[in-house]
Design a protein around this motif. Structure first.
Motif, PDB file in Angstrom:
ATOM      1  N   ARG A  10       0.869  -1.174   0.000  1.00 29.92           N
ATOM      2  CA  ARG A  10       0.000   0.000   0.000  1.00 29.92           C
ATOM      3  C   ARG A  10       0.909   1.228   0.000  1.00 29.92           C
ATOM      4  NH1 ARG A  10      -2.930  -1.923   5.361  1.00 29.92           N
ATOM      5  NH2 ARG A  10      -0.718  -2.404   5.685  1.00 29.92           N
ATOM      6  N   ILE A  11       0.998   1.877  -1.148  1.00 26.63           N
ATOM      7  CA  ILE A  11       1.892   3.024  -1.316  1.00 26.63           C
ATOM      8  C   ILE A  11       1.062   4.302  -1.298  1.00 26.63           C
ATOM      9  CG2 ILE A  11       3.568   4.157  -2.813  1.00 26.63           C
ATOM     10  CD1 ILE A  11       4.289   1.390  -3.923  1.00 26.63           C
ATOM     11  N   SER A  12       1.415   5.212  -0.403  1.00 30.35           N
ATOM     12  CA  SER A  12       0.716   6.485  -0.287  1.00 30.35           C
ATOM     13  C   SER A  12       1.684   7.626  -0.545  1.00 30.35           C
ATOM     14  CB  SER A  12       0.111   6.649   1.110  1.00 30.35           C
ATOM     15  OG  SER A  12      -0.902   5.687   1.341  1.00 30.35           O
ATOM     16  N   GLY A  19       6.282  16.554  -8.288  1.00 31.67           N
ATOM     17  CA  GLY A  19       7.032  15.387  -7.850  1.00 31.67           C
ATOM     18  C   GLY A  19       6.134  14.222  -7.502  1.00 31.67           C
ATOM     19  N   GLY A  20       5.138  14.454  -6.672  1.00 31.03           N
ATOM     20  CA  GLY A  20       4.244  13.378  -6.270  1.00 31.03           C
ATOM     21  C   GLY A  20       3.494  12.782  -7.436  1.00 31.03           C
ATOM     22  N   LEU A  21       3.012  13.624  -8.340  1.00 29.25           N
ATOM     23  CA  LEU A  21       2.248  13.128  -9.479  1.00 29.25           C
ATOM     24  C   LEU A  21       3.134  12.384 -10.477  1.00 29.25           C
ATOM     25  CD1 LEU A  21      -0.132  16.171 -10.110  1.00 29.25           C
ATOM     26  CD2 LEU A  21      -0.631  14.044  -8.881  1.00 29.25           C
ATOM     27  N   THR A  22       4.370  12.841 -10.664  1.00 29.98           N
ATOM     28  CA  THR A  22       5.294  12.130 -11.557  1.00 29.98           C
ATOM     29  C   THR A  22       5.570  10.734 -11.022  1.00 29.98           C
ATOM     30  OG1 THR A  22       6.343  14.188 -12.291  1.00 29.98           O
ATOM     31  CG2 THR A  22       7.597  12.161 -12.577  1.00 29.98           C
ATOM     32  N   VAL A  34      -1.102   2.947  -6.376  1.00 30.19           N
ATOM     33  CA  VAL A  34      -0.649   4.053  -5.544  1.00 30.19           C
ATOM     34  C   VAL A  34      -1.838   4.975  -5.286  1.00 30.19           C
ATOM     35  CG1 VAL A  34       0.046   5.387  -7.578  1.00 30.19           C
ATOM     36  CG2 VAL A  34       1.053   5.925  -5.342  1.00 30.19           C
ATOM     37  N   THR A  35      -1.846   5.603  -4.118  1.00 28.55           N
ATOM     38  CA  THR A  35      -2.853   6.610  -3.785  1.00 28.55           C
ATOM     39  C   THR A  35      -2.135   7.908  -3.442  1.00 28.55           C
ATOM     40  OG1 THR A  35      -4.357   4.938  -2.891  1.00 28.55           O
ATOM     41  CG2 THR A  35      -4.774   7.224  -2.266  1.00 28.55           C
ATOM     42  N   VAL A  36      -2.639   9.018  -3.964  1.00 31.03           N
ATOM     43  CA  VAL A  36      -2.087  10.338  -3.680  1.00 31.03           C
ATOM     44  C   VAL A  36      -3.100  11.109  -2.837  1.00 31.03           C
ATOM     45  CG1 VAL A  36      -1.214  12.501  -4.656  1.00 31.03           C
ATOM     46  CG2 VAL A  36      -0.844  10.338  -5.883  1.00 31.03           C
ATOM     47  N   ILE A 159       5.337   8.284   1.015  1.00 28.48           N
ATOM     48  CA  ILE A 159       6.259   9.132   0.262  1.00 28.48           C
ATOM     49  C   ILE A 159       5.870  10.577   0.515  1.00 28.48           C
ATOM     50  CG2 ILE A 159       7.110   9.767  -2.023  1.00 28.48           C
ATOM     51  CD1 ILE A 159       6.376   6.890  -2.921  1.00 28.48           C
ATOM     52  N   GLY A 160       6.749  11.312   1.168  1.00 27.87           N
ATOM     53  CA  GLY A 160       6.502  12.721   1.455  1.00 27.87           C
ATOM     54  C   GLY A 160       6.879  13.585   0.271  1.00 27.87           C
TER      55      GLY A 160
END
Length: 382
Positions: A10-12, A19-22, A34-36, A159-160
């Protein structure tokens, strides 16, 4: 506990910036869920900021890995690579005009880049209106994400990608950003060619920068006939209140600035007097150099959350490079732990080296150019 495989984890990602969207885009391309989470109520709730130049060696590299490079080129402003540097009298010291077909660092509005990345993701990937409050749980995972609305979620990897004042950072590092002593005051200009023709001619199709050692102006063309100007000064972080002003007191702030820039060229001072609307105060912060942390198999950082630096054109590019490298490490590693170790092994030294080079970069923005850079054809913009 044993570290899970990336495909089953489970990747958040916290933060729906470039950066996060890439990172999310590249993971999804390889079949990794993945969930953002993002604090904005929706994708259009606020202005995303000015123009970005994406470099061949990092930002463009990440977009290529994401399968979006050609779409970026279709949106990019190659003419935005034009750059003029002037002194406070308005004399042009250096002037870069991009060559035909030059793709070294074309410009794109931050909002356009974000929209490009958002469109590339599976529906429902980004959960809007989710403001992170804290990350808890054992270093080996799983981690608990607690949001300000009272909800919670579990993740095997957090992932921050949540920027300068990251909430994720506290899970691995006690570091907090510090004010660097220089502040930007942002001003907006609309319908440049018709409403501001003199400034349009002065700045050109890209950007223009002038400084006198204590203060500066940086003008940046955006798409749709818009322009942003950053009034750059060495001031206390609370300079507005300290001078008896309020952020919404546009005329009072303008009068204060005109006193500070009294010796500057009248044409350059139009960047202070002719803006459309209020100013936005943007003090500059940076993380300690170098910024590192003890490895955690369940939390890592990218972009400004990991290495906040002065704004000298590298921030988004490094964030996207981080994102691409982290996503590919997850694709090619057998466990989450292995992927994070591999990513941090290259990211931390790279970011430390860059941060050391830019540690006093805010001072560069105010510096008077070397007289040897003055071009014989330089002329005053009065």
């Amino acid at each position: 506990m044993n570290s899970p495989t990336p495909a089953n984890a489970r990747i958040s990602i916290i933060g729906a910036g470039p950066g996060g969207l890439t990172c999310a885009r590249i993971l999804q391309q390889h079949g990794i869920p993945v969930t953002v989470y993002d604090r904005d109520p929706d994708a259009d709730s606020r202005d995303q900021g000015g123009s970005l130049d994406l470099h061949e060696e990092d930002g463009q590299l990440a977009l290529r890995e994401a399968g979006l490079l050609e779409e970026f080129f279709a949106l990019a402003r190659f003419e935005g690579q034009e750059m003029r540097r002037m002194d406070s009298a308005g004399r042009v010291l250096t002037h870069h005009l991009p060559d035909e077909g030059e793709r070294v660092s074309p410009e794109i509005d931050r909002g356009q880049l974000r929209d490009l990345l958002l469109r590339s993701l599976a529906a429902g990937t980004v959960q809007w209106g989710r403001t992170l409050e804290s990350v808890s749980g054992p270093a080996g995972g799983p981690r608990t994400l607690t949001f300000t609305d009272g909800t919670a979620a579990e993740a095997d990897l957090v992932i921050g990608a949540d920027g300068a004042f990251s909430r994720v950072r506290a899970a691995v590092s006690p570091a907090t950003p510090r004010y660097v002593g220089v502040s930007f005051l942002e001003a907006w200009f609309d319908d440049m060619d018709n409403a501001h023709p003199e400034l349009s001619e002065l700045v050109g199709r890209g950007s223009a920068h002038a400084a006198d050692g204590e203060r500066g102006l940086f003008a940046q063309r955006n798409s749709g006939g818009h322009m942003r100007v950053y009034v750059m000064r060495r001031v206390p972080v609370d300079w507005i209140a300290a001078n008896g002003l309020r952020p919404e007191d546009t005329e009072g702030i303008r009068a204060h600035l005109l006193r500070e820039y009294a010796a500057w060229s009248p044409r350059l001072r139009q960047m202070i007097t002719d803006n459309d609307g209020a100013y936005v105060d943007r003090p500059l912060f940076a993380l300690p150099v170098p910024h590192t942390w003890e490895h955690s198999p369940s939390v890592t950082l990218l972009g400004d959350a990991a290495h906040l630096m002065p704004p000298l054109g590298v921030g988004v590019n490094l964030a996207m490079l981080d994102a691409g490298e982290l996503a590919l490490a997850l694709v090619h590693s057998s466990t989450i732990d292995d992927a994070v170790r591999s990513y941090e092994k290259s990211m931390l030294p790279r970011s430390a080296e860059t941060a050391q080079m830019l540690e006093h970069g805010a001072e560069f923005l105010l510096a008077v150019p070397d007289p040897d850079d003055l071009e014989p054809s330089g002329h005053a913009q009065q």
